[in-house]
Write a protein that holds these residues in place. Structure first.
Motif, PDB file in Angstrom:
ATOM      1  N   LEU A  86     -30.620  94.057 -63.970  1.00 26.75           N
ATOM      2  CA  LEU A  86     -31.198  92.744 -63.700  1.00 26.75           C
ATOM      3  C   LEU A  86     -31.919  92.210 -64.941  1.00 26.75           C
ATOM      4  N   ASN A  87     -32.597  93.079 -65.666  1.00 27.18           N
ATOM      5  CA  ASN A  87     -33.189  92.675 -66.952  1.00 27.18           C
ATOM      6  C   ASN A  87     -32.122  92.105 -67.880  1.00 27.18           C
ATOM      7  N   LYS A  88     -31.021  92.824 -68.009  1.00 27.80           N
ATOM      8  CA  LYS A  88     -29.961  92.429 -68.941  1.00 27.80           C
ATOM      9  C   LYS A  88     -29.280  91.132 -68.506  1.00 27.80           C
ATOM     10  N   LYS A  89     -28.966  91.027 -67.227  1.00 26.15           N
ATOM     11  CA  LYS A  89     -28.230  89.857 -66.739  1.00 26.15           C
ATOM     12  C   LYS A  89     -29.093  88.598 -66.787  1.00 26.15           C
ATOM     13  N   SER A  90     -30.386  88.733 -66.481  1.00 26.13           N
ATOM     14  CA  SER A  90     -31.267  87.560 -66.549  1.00 26.13           C
ATOM     15  C   SER A  90     -31.437  87.109 -67.997  1.00 26.13           C
ATOM     16  N   ALA A  91     -31.593  88.061 -68.916  1.00 26.12           N
ATOM     17  CA  ALA A  91     -31.728  87.716 -70.332  1.00 26.12           C
ATOM     18  C   ALA A  91     -30.456  87.062 -70.851  1.00 26.12           C
ATOM     19  N   ALA A  92     -29.302  87.573 -70.419  1.00 23.37           N
ATOM     20  CA  ALA A  92     -28.023  87.017 -70.871  1.00 23.37           C
ATOM     21  C   ALA A  92     -27.850  85.569 -70.412  1.00 23.37           C
ATOM     22  N   LEU A  93     -28.179  85.301 -69.148  1.00 23.96           N
ATOM     23  CA  LEU A  93     -28.050  83.935 -68.638  1.00 23.96           C
ATOM     24  C   LEU A  93     -28.958  82.985 -69.404  1.00 23.96           C
ATOM     25  N   LYS A  94     -30.206  83.379 -69.607  1.00 22.68           N
ATOM     26  CA  LYS A  94     -31.156  82.504 -70.303  1.00 22.68           C
ATOM     27  C   LYS A  94     -30.731  82.263 -71.751  1.00 22.68           C
ATOM     28  N   LYS A  95     -30.152  83.271 -72.361  1.00 24.13           N
ATOM     29  CA  LYS A  95     -29.681  83.133 -73.742  1.00 24.13           C
ATOM     30  C   LYS A  95     -28.551  82.111 -73.828  1.00 24.13           C
ATOM     31  N   ILE A  96     -27.614  82.184 -72.892  1.00 19.51           N
ATOM     32  CA  ILE A  96     -26.497  81.227 -72.888  1.00 19.51           C
ATOM     33  C   ILE A  96     -27.014  79.813 -72.628  1.00 19.51           C
ATOM     34  N   LEU A  97     -27.915  79.665 -71.666  1.00 16.86           N
ATOM     35  CA  LEU A  97     -28.470  78.345 -71.354  1.00 16.86           C
ATOM     36  C   LEU A  97     -29.190  77.747 -72.558  1.00 16.86           C
ATOM     37  N   SER A  98     -29.807  78.596 -73.371  1.00 16.43           N
ATOM     38  CA  SER A  98     -30.561  78.104 -74.535  1.00 16.43           C
ATOM     39  C   SER A  98     -29.652  77.509 -75.602  1.00 16.43           C
ATOM     40  N   ARG A  99     -28.354  77.803 -75.528  1.00 19.37           N
ATOM     41  CA  ARG A  99     -27.402  77.261 -76.511  1.00 19.37           C
ATOM     42  C   ARG A  99     -26.970  75.834 -76.188  1.00 19.37           C
ATOM     43  N   ILE A 100     -27.293  75.358 -74.997  1.00 18.09           N
ATOM     44  CA  ILE A 100     -26.799  74.054 -74.560  1.00 18.09           C
ATOM     45  C   ILE A 100     -27.134  72.920 -75.536  1.00 18.09           C
ATOM     46  N   PRO A 101     -28.379  72.797 -76.034  1.00 18.81           N
ATOM     47  CA  PRO A 101     -28.664  71.668 -76.932  1.00 18.81           C
ATOM     48  C   PRO A 101     -27.785  71.638 -78.182  1.00 18.81           C
ATOM     49  N   ASP A 102     -27.396  72.797 -78.679  1.00 22.53           N
ATOM     50  CA  ASP A 102     -26.565  72.853 -79.877  1.00 22.53           C
ATOM     51  C   ASP A 102     -25.093  72.613 -79.583  1.00 22.53           C
ATOM     52  N   GLU A 103     -24.672  72.853 -78.360  1.00 30.87           N
ATOM     53  CA  GLU A 103     -23.240  72.826 -78.054  1.00 30.87           C
ATOM     54  C   GLU A 103     -22.799  71.670 -77.171  1.00 30.87           C
ATOM     55  N   ILE A 104     -23.751  70.944 -76.605  1.00 26.35           N
ATOM     56  CA  ILE A 104     -23.404  69.930 -75.608  1.00 26.35           C
ATOM     57  C   ILE A 104     -22.592  68.775 -76.184  1.00 26.35           C
ATOM     58  N   THR A 105     -22.747  68.498 -77.468  1.00 28.04           N
ATOM     59  CA  THR A 105     -22.024  67.366 -78.059  1.00 28.04           C
ATOM     60  C   THR A 105     -20.607  67.726 -78.496  1.00 28.04           C
ATOM     61  N   ASP A 106     -20.255  68.999 -78.481  1.00 24.66           N
ATOM     62  CA  ASP A 106     -18.900  69.451 -78.811  1.00 24.66           C
ATOM     63  C   ASP A 106     -18.206  69.808 -77.496  1.00 24.66           C
ATOM     64  N   ARG A 107     -17.394  68.902 -77.009  1.00 21.33           N
ATOM     65  CA  ARG A 107     -16.838  69.044 -75.655  1.00 21.33           C
ATOM     66  C   ARG A 107     -16.097  70.359 -75.461  1.00 21.33           C
ATOM     67  N   LYS A 108     -15.241  70.725 -76.402  1.00 23.39           N
ATOM     68  CA  LYS A 108     -14.451  71.949 -76.265  1.00 23.39           C
ATOM     69  C   LYS A 108     -15.354  73.184 -76.189  1.00 23.39           C
ATOM     70  N   THR A 109     -16.315  73.254 -77.111  1.00 19.47           N
ATOM     71  CA  THR A 109     -17.252  74.382 -77.130  1.00 19.47           C
ATOM     72  C   THR A 109     -18.093  74.409 -75.862  1.00 19.47           C
ATOM     73  N   PHE A 110     -18.551  73.237 -75.438  1.00 16.29           N
ATOM     74  CA  PHE A 110     -19.423  73.154 -74.265  1.00 16.29           C
ATOM     75  C   PHE A 110     -18.694  73.583 -72.996  1.00 16.29           C
ATOM     76  N   LEU A 111     -17.421  73.230 -72.888  1.00 14.95           N
ATOM     77  CA  LEU A 111     -16.650  73.646 -71.714  1.00 14.95           C
ATOM     78  C   LEU A 111     -16.536  75.171 -71.648  1.00 14.95           C
ATOM     79  N   GLU A 112     -16.398  75.811 -72.804  1.00 12.89           N
ATOM     80  CA  GLU A 112     -16.370  77.278 -72.843  1.00 12.89           C
ATOM     81  C   GLU A 112     -17.733  77.852 -72.455  1.00 12.89           C
TER      82      GLU A 112
END
Length: 209
Positions: free
Chosen positions: A99-125
């Motif tokens: 649960l420690n690992k999975k919660s950290a992994a989700l939060k890490k991915i969510l934190s990438r959104i501001p950098d990736e949201i403007t690149d449609r292909k990357t954001f869809l991945e």
């Protein structure tokens, strides 16, 4: 910003921004860091949102235009394990460590959104990664619930239902984003998911440790 938008950002200023700064301060003055941490944590418990008001007030005073939703989302991805110690589960069983690992992994991915949201292909991945991380987190919560007795299990089930609700809201927000292009709404919805993930961890710590 509506009151609904304010909840995740006001609740995350303390764990994502202030506590990590205090952790760094420990290297120079452990006593001062611990005193400030205790005082600000107590103040936040008595007056939720106080730390947000403090930071927002400083920003206004300095006339610094900052999107707090975007900034906190980015900062989430920079946190070290030591800076997240307050949320870390200490039980040694594999279910709790997963649960420690999975919660950290989700939060890490969510934190990438501001950098990736403007690149449609990357954001869809990235969206696919988020969906997978959400499923893995829910599986981990189910495993931990087998170790959680009575009322604790009920409290954890309630947290899980809240998390699922905001996961669905996040999905709907993404659909709206691709129609209307409102990135800030996505940032807010991602912060809600981070907040709900933290609430699950707090509940497990309180009921199972």
């Amino acid at each position: 910003m509506t009151m609904g938008d304010e909840l995740p950002v006001t609740s995350l200023v303390l764990p994502v921004l202030i506590r990590p700064v205090l952790t760094q301060l420990e290297k120079y003055d452990l006593g001062a860091s611990q005193t400030l941490r205790a005082a600000l944590t107590k103040a936040e418990a008595a007056l939720p949102g106080l730390n947000y008001d403090l930071v927002a007030g400083i920003m206004r005073r300095a006339d610094i235009p900052v999107n707090m939703n975007e900034s906190l989302l980015r900062l989430q991805g920079t946190l070290t394990e030591a800076e997240c110690a307050d949320l870390r589960l200490n039980r040694s069983e594999e279910a709790f460590q997963e649960l420690n690992k999975k919660s950290a992994a989700l939060k890490k991915i969510l934190s990438r959104i501001p950098d990736e949201i403007t690149d449609r292909k990357t954001f869809l991945e990235t969206i696919k990664e988020i969906a997978s991380a959400i499923k893995k987190l829910l599986d981990a919560v189910n495993e931990v619930s087998t170790y959680t007795p009575g009322q604790g299990k009920q409290a954890l089930e309630q947290r899980k239902r809240e998390f699922v609700k905001y996961s669905k809201r996040f999905s709907n927000t993404l659909k709206e984003y691709f129609k209307e292009g409102q990135a800030n709404a996505v940032f807010v919805s991602a912060l809600y998911l981070i907040y709900q993930t933290n609430q699950i961890l707090y509940t497990v710590k309180n009921k199972s440790e």
